[in-house]
Design an enzyme around this catalytic site. Structure first.
Site, PDB file in Angstrom:
ATOM      1  N   ASN A  24       0.866  -1.180   0.000  1.00 53.52           N
ATOM      2  CA  ASN A  24       0.000   0.000   0.000  1.00 53.52           C
ATOM      3  C   ASN A  24       0.901   1.228   0.000  1.00 53.52           C
ATOM      4  O   ASN A  24       1.479   1.575   1.024  1.00 53.52           O
ATOM      5  CB  ASN A  24      -0.894  -0.035   1.252  1.00 53.52           C
TER       6      ASN A  24
ATOM      7  N   LYS B  30       0.129   4.272  -0.272  1.00 57.38           N
ATOM      8  CA  LYS B  30      -0.493   5.465   0.323  1.00 57.38           C
ATOM      9  C   LYS B  30      -0.225   6.672  -0.577  1.00 57.38           C
ATOM     10  O   LYS B  30      -0.251   6.528  -1.791  1.00 57.38           O
ATOM     11  CB  LYS B  30       0.001   5.654   1.768  1.00 57.38           C
TER      12      LYS B  30
ATOM     13  N   HIS C 149      -9.610   1.209   5.394  1.00 55.76           N
ATOM     14  CA  HIS C 149      -8.311   1.446   6.037  1.00 55.76           C
ATOM     15  C   HIS C 149      -8.485   2.432   7.194  1.00 55.76           C
ATOM     16  O   HIS C 149      -9.267   3.377   7.101  1.00 55.76           O
ATOM     17  CB  HIS C 149      -7.314   1.991   5.014  1.00 55.76           C
TER      18      HIS C 149
ATOM     19  N   GLU D 100      -6.770   4.811   8.152  1.00 59.93           N
ATOM     20  CA  GLU D 100      -6.513   6.218   7.801  1.00 59.93           C
ATOM     21  C   GLU D 100      -7.767   6.849   7.198  1.00 59.93           C
ATOM     22  O   GLU D 100      -8.012   8.043   7.365  1.00 59.93           O
ATOM     23  CB  GLU D 100      -5.301   6.316   6.853  1.00 59.93           C
TER      24      GLU D 100
ATOM     25  N   GLU E  85      -4.967  -4.726  10.880  1.00 62.36           N
ATOM     26  CA  GLU E  85      -3.978  -3.665  11.027  1.00 62.36           C
ATOM     27  C   GLU E  85      -4.229  -2.914  12.333  1.00 62.36           C
ATOM     28  O   GLU E  85      -5.040  -1.980  12.367  1.00 62.36           O
ATOM     29  CB  GLU E  85      -4.072  -2.675   9.860  1.00 62.36           C
TER      30      GLU E  85
ATOM     31  N   GLY F 112       2.790   2.527  10.818  1.00 58.93           N
ATOM     32  CA  GLY F 112       3.734   3.627  10.638  1.00 58.93           C
ATOM     33  C   GLY F 112       4.471   4.033  11.900  1.00 58.93           C
ATOM     34  O   GLY F 112       5.086   5.100  11.948  1.00 58.93           O
TER      35      GLY F 112
ATOM     36  N   SER G 120       3.840  -1.826  10.475  1.00 65.30           N
ATOM     37  CA  SER G 120       5.299  -1.846  10.678  1.00 65.30           C
ATOM     38  C   SER G 120       5.943  -3.182  10.302  1.00 65.30           C
ATOM     39  O   SER G 120       6.904  -3.611  10.953  1.00 65.30           O
ATOM     40  CB  SER G 120       5.645  -1.458  12.115  1.00 65.30           C
TER      41      SER G 120
END
Ligand code: 13P
Length: 262
Positions: free
Chosen positions: A10, A12, A99, A101, A173, A179, A219
């Site tokens: 991904n 992003k 997701h 985010e 996730e 991240g 990560s």
């Protein structure tokens, strides 16, 4: 083992046109040798999809171009939106839905995400549906409640016909691991992945639950992937930062291929 390993990058909001094409080409060339037994995918920025699709015109069935997210409506007066139909039209094989985010930064509601899930399935895209708890929810002992809520709702929105026609993939996730450089331990990942499979078995059938790939994301990097991928209910990864360079991402693909026969 009836499930294939999947390793999806991904990207992003990273990479412009030229770098996207080059990276996609390098990932396809470097992973070709593994594609008989696993699925590899890249998920670039929307505006580069068509060019990357062209660059990947010789990709085999197990190499996916994946759209990152889209709006649930197919067309209309929705300035700035991209639909799942448009992702399909731009050459995508699959799409990421839900997701964290999108949930957090773009404030997409559960209802919007469920509408997106249906829309992605109608567009005949493989769906990578993301779920995961925040750090606070984990500390409060609510991890499995959050997973049950986010997943249970989604399983109701996949029509029985869709279970065969598309691939429904779950990505676990944990928000606190995305991240941050702090990954879930293999044991933490396995505990949630096993719970996810049980929830699917309860809502669908255990045969279907056995077939759903459950990916870990958060990560992931070459130094922690082998242990995590070795867990019995982990079927690959959804990779952010470590997917932005061909060498690192291909390391993850190689590790997955070595572990796949576990
Ligand atoms: P990182 O691998 O950068 O933690 O991102 C994970 C992720 O969000 C993939 O969708």
């Amino acid at each position: 083992m009836t499930r294939k390993f999947h390793v999806i990058g991904n990207w992003k909001l990273h990479h412009f046109m030229e770098d996207s094409r080059k990276l996609a080409r390098a990932v396809l060339d470097g992973s070709r040798q593994y594609l008989d037994s696993m699925v590899v995918g890249v998920s670039p920025v929307h505006t580069t999809l068509w060019a990357v699709h062209g660059e990947l015109s010789d990709r085999p069935e197990n190499f996916w171009l994946v759209g990152q997210n889209a709006y649930h409506e197919n067309e209309g007066a929705f300035t700035g939106a991209v639909s799942y139909r448009h992702l399909k039209d731009a050459g995508c094989d699959g799409a990421i839905v839900g997701h964290s985010e999108r949930r957090r930064i773009f404030r997409e509601s559960d209802d919007e995400i469920m509408a997106q899930l249906e829309s992605a399935i109608r567009a005949q895209l493989h769906v990578i549906y993301c779920i995961g708890e925040t750090g606070e929810e984990r500390e409060a002992g609510k991890t499995l409640d959050v997973i049950e809520r986010q997943l249970g709702e989604a399983l109701r929105h996949v029509p029985p016909s869709g279970r065969q026609a598309i691939k429904f993939i779950v990505a676990y996730e944990p928000v606190w691991a995305i991240g941050t450089g702090v990954n879930a331990t293999p044991e933490q990942a396995q505990e949630v992945h096993a719970a996810i499979r049980e929830i699917i078995a309860g809502r669908w059938t255990s045969e279907e639950a056995d077939r759903v790939p459950i990916l870990y994301g958060g990560s992931l990097k070459p130094s922690n992937a082998r242990e995590i991928f070795s867990m019995p209910d982990v079927d690959g990864g959804l990779v952010g930062g470590a997917s932005l360079k061909a060498d690192t991402f291909l390391d993850l693909v190689r590790i997955a291929s070595e572990v796949a026969g576990k």
